[in-house]
Design a protein around this motif. Structure first.
Motif, PDB file in Angstrom:
ATOM      1  N   ILE A 124       0.810  -1.442  -0.021  1.00  0.00           N
ATOM      2  CA  ILE A 124       0.059  -0.075  -0.118  1.00  0.00           C
ATOM      3  C   ILE A 124       0.815   1.254   0.171  1.00  0.00           C
ATOM      4  O   ILE A 124       0.604   2.156  -0.856  1.00  0.00           O
ATOM      5  N   ALA A 125       1.926   1.322   0.842  1.00  0.00           N
ATOM      6  CA  ALA A 125       2.980   2.457   0.796  1.00  0.00           C
ATOM      7  C   ALA A 125       3.570   2.723  -0.513  1.00  0.00           C
ATOM      8  O   ALA A 125       3.393   3.678  -0.935  1.00  0.00           O
ATOM      9  N   LEU A 126       3.927   1.467  -1.232  1.00  0.00           N
ATOM     10  CA  LEU A 126       4.707   1.629  -2.448  1.00  0.00           C
ATOM     11  C   LEU A 126       3.564   2.095  -3.586  1.00  0.00           C
ATOM     12  O   LEU A 126       4.082   3.021  -4.158  1.00  0.00           O
ATOM     13  N   ALA A 127       2.455   1.760  -3.618  1.00  0.00           N
ATOM     14  CA  ALA A 127       1.409   2.103  -4.578  1.00  0.00           C
ATOM     15  C   ALA A 127       1.150   3.760  -4.209  1.00  0.00           C
ATOM     16  O   ALA A 127       0.726   4.544  -5.094  1.00  0.00           O
ATOM     17  N   THR A 128       0.928   4.162  -2.762  1.00  0.00           N
ATOM     18  CA  THR A 128       0.758   5.652  -2.601  1.00  0.00           C
ATOM     19  C   THR A 128       1.968   6.454  -2.947  1.00  0.00           C
ATOM     20  O   THR A 128       1.804   7.313  -3.589  1.00  0.00           O
ATOM     21  N   ASP A 129       3.199   5.856  -2.829  1.00  0.00           N
ATOM     22  CA  ASP A 129       4.443   6.364  -3.228  1.00  0.00           C
ATOM     23  C   ASP A 129       4.265   6.721  -4.714  1.00  0.00           C
ATOM     24  O   ASP A 129       4.775   7.751  -5.101  1.00  0.00           O
ATOM     25  N   PHE A 130       3.889   5.794  -5.483  1.00  0.00           N
ATOM     26  CA  PHE A 130       4.001   5.990  -7.138  1.00  0.00           C
ATOM     27  C   PHE A 130       3.233   7.062  -7.416  1.00  0.00           C
ATOM     28  O   PHE A 130       3.642   7.822  -8.381  1.00  0.00           O
ATOM     29  N   LEU A 131       1.825   7.424  -6.560  1.00  0.00           N
ATOM     30  CA  LEU A 131       1.203   8.591  -6.947  1.00  0.00           C
ATOM     31  C   LEU A 131       1.944   9.982  -6.872  1.00  0.00           C
ATOM     32  O   LEU A 131       1.379  10.812  -7.340  1.00  0.00           O
ATOM     33  N   GLY A 132       2.872   9.929  -6.209  1.00  0.00           N
ATOM     34  CA  GLY A 132       3.710  11.040  -6.016  1.00  0.00           C
ATOM     35  C   GLY A 132       4.979  11.043  -6.973  1.00  0.00           C
ATOM     36  O   GLY A 132       5.548  12.031  -7.169  1.00  0.00           O
TER      37      GLY A 132
ATOM     38  N   PRO B   2       6.947  11.164 -10.751  1.00  0.00           N
ATOM     39  CA  PRO B   2       6.519  11.762 -11.797  1.00  0.00           C
ATOM     40  C   PRO B   2       5.418  11.013 -12.779  1.00  0.00           C
ATOM     41  O   PRO B   2       4.822  11.979 -13.329  1.00  0.00           O
ATOM     42  N   ALA B   3       5.710   9.800 -13.033  1.00  0.00           N
ATOM     43  CA  ALA B   3       4.685   9.144 -13.760  1.00  0.00           C
ATOM     44  C   ALA B   3       3.335   9.056 -13.075  1.00  0.00           C
ATOM     45  O   ALA B   3       2.201   9.305 -13.875  1.00  0.00           O
TER      46      ALA B   3
ATOM     47  N   VAL C 213      -2.629  14.264 -12.727  1.00  0.00           N
ATOM     48  CA  VAL C 213      -2.836  15.595 -13.123  1.00  0.00           C
ATOM     49  C   VAL C 213      -3.646  15.651 -14.651  1.00  0.00           C
ATOM     50  O   VAL C 213      -4.633  16.462 -14.783  1.00  0.00           O
ATOM     51  N   VAL C 214      -2.957  14.850 -15.520  1.00  0.00           N
ATOM     52  CA  VAL C 214      -3.983  14.801 -16.805  1.00  0.00           C
ATOM     53  C   VAL C 214      -5.399  14.509 -16.556  1.00  0.00           C
ATOM     54  O   VAL C 214      -6.107  14.953 -17.350  1.00  0.00           O
ATOM     55  N   ALA C 215      -5.546  13.520 -15.538  1.00  0.00           N
ATOM     56  CA  ALA C 215      -6.844  12.990 -15.474  1.00  0.00           C
ATOM     57  C   ALA C 215      -7.833  14.354 -14.536  1.00  0.00           C
ATOM     58  O   ALA C 215      -8.903  14.530 -15.198  1.00  0.00           O
ATOM     59  N   ALA C 216      -7.170  14.859 -14.005  1.00  0.00           N
ATOM     60  CA  ALA C 216      -7.785  16.332 -13.337  1.00  0.00           C
ATOM     61  C   ALA C 216      -8.134  17.245 -14.220  1.00  0.00           C
ATOM     62  O   ALA C 216      -9.207  17.886 -14.383  1.00  0.00           O
ATOM     63  N   VAL C 217      -7.062  17.518 -15.216  1.00  0.00           N
ATOM     64  CA  VAL C 217      -7.204  18.420 -16.159  1.00  0.00           C
ATOM     65  C   VAL C 217      -8.258  17.864 -17.266  1.00  0.00           C
ATOM     66  O   VAL C 217      -9.177  18.885 -17.783  1.00  0.00           O
ATOM     67  N   ALA C 218      -8.472  16.690 -17.498  1.00  0.00           N
ATOM     68  CA  ALA C 218      -9.514  16.164 -18.553  1.00  0.00           C
ATOM     69  C   ALA C 218     -10.877  16.278 -17.918  1.00  0.00           C
ATOM     70  O   ALA C 218     -11.733  16.704 -18.679  1.00  0.00           O
TER      71      ALA C 218
END
Length: 212
Positions: free
Chosen positions: A56-64, A66-67, A73-78
């Motif tokens: 869970i920690a690794l998955a959360t870390d991935f959200l921060g 660059p990828a 951000v792209v999803a929020a902009v869309a």
């Protein structure tokens, strides 16, 4: 981008948030170890967090990373563009971008490291980004939901706290940051996002006035 009932409160909170960022930056400038405040918290080692929490920690870390951050951000902009809210899309990009840039500049100014001289740690960029995105989302939802001053403030601050705690836990659990790095990153987002919202509103109003 800042609902009028919340502007004064958020502006005050943003000013207050600058203080811990500066104070902690001076306290830990050039340090490479945890400090007294950090030792108030549990300091996991790289292998002290077992499954499923490490996953869970690794998955959360991935959200921060660059990828992961780019996807969010792209999803929020869309979503903003689909709702025909171009100024909101600009706000998403500007607020998250300026928060990350500010956190990155602070890393080089403070020079605090963890696990080697190449790993600048203060403030946590992951926490700053994730908190900024949550703040933006909450601010953009306040108007459509018809929330008043108190309910709107609770939503915005609640979203910031949940996002900061979630990403902060992941960073500390993975041994990537000290707890004070998390606080610094959270406060950086809280300081930058409201100011960015005011600037976006000011530019939009100025542009509309010039077109008249």
């Amino acid at each position: 981008m800042l609902p009028p009932p919340l502007r004064a409160r958020l502006a005050l909170i943003a000013v207050i948030a600058v203080l811990p960022v500066v104070v902690l930056g001076f306290m830990y400038a050039g340090h490479s170890q945890s400090g007294a405040v950090d030792r108030w918290f549990v300091q996991p080692t790289d292998d002290s967090v077992g499954q499923p929490w490490r996953g869970i920690a690794l998955a959360t870390d991935f959200l921060g990373e660059p990828a992961g951050a780019a996807v969010l951000v792209v999803a929020a902009v869309a979503a903003c563009l689909l709702r025909r809210r171009p100024r909101a899309a600009v706000f998403v990009v500007a607020a998250t971008g300026l928060t990350v840039v500010t956190a990155t500049l602070l890393k080089f100014l403070v020079g605090r490291t963890i696990h080697g001289p190449e790993n600048l740690s203060y403030p946590s960029g992951h926490t700053a980004f994730f908190t900024a995105l949550a703040l933006v989302a909450a601010l953009l939802a306040t108007g459509p939901l018809g929330l008043g001053r108190t309910a709107g403030a609770l939503l915005v601050l609640g979203a910031a706290l949940v996002a900061g705690i979630a990403m902060g836990w992941a960073q500390v659990a993975l041994g990537a940051h000290y707890p004070t790095d998390i606080l610094g990153g959270w406060c950086t987002a809280v300081a930058v996002v409201p100011v960015t919202g005011l600037l976006v509103d000011r530019v939009a109003v100025s542009g509309a006035w010039k077109r008249r």
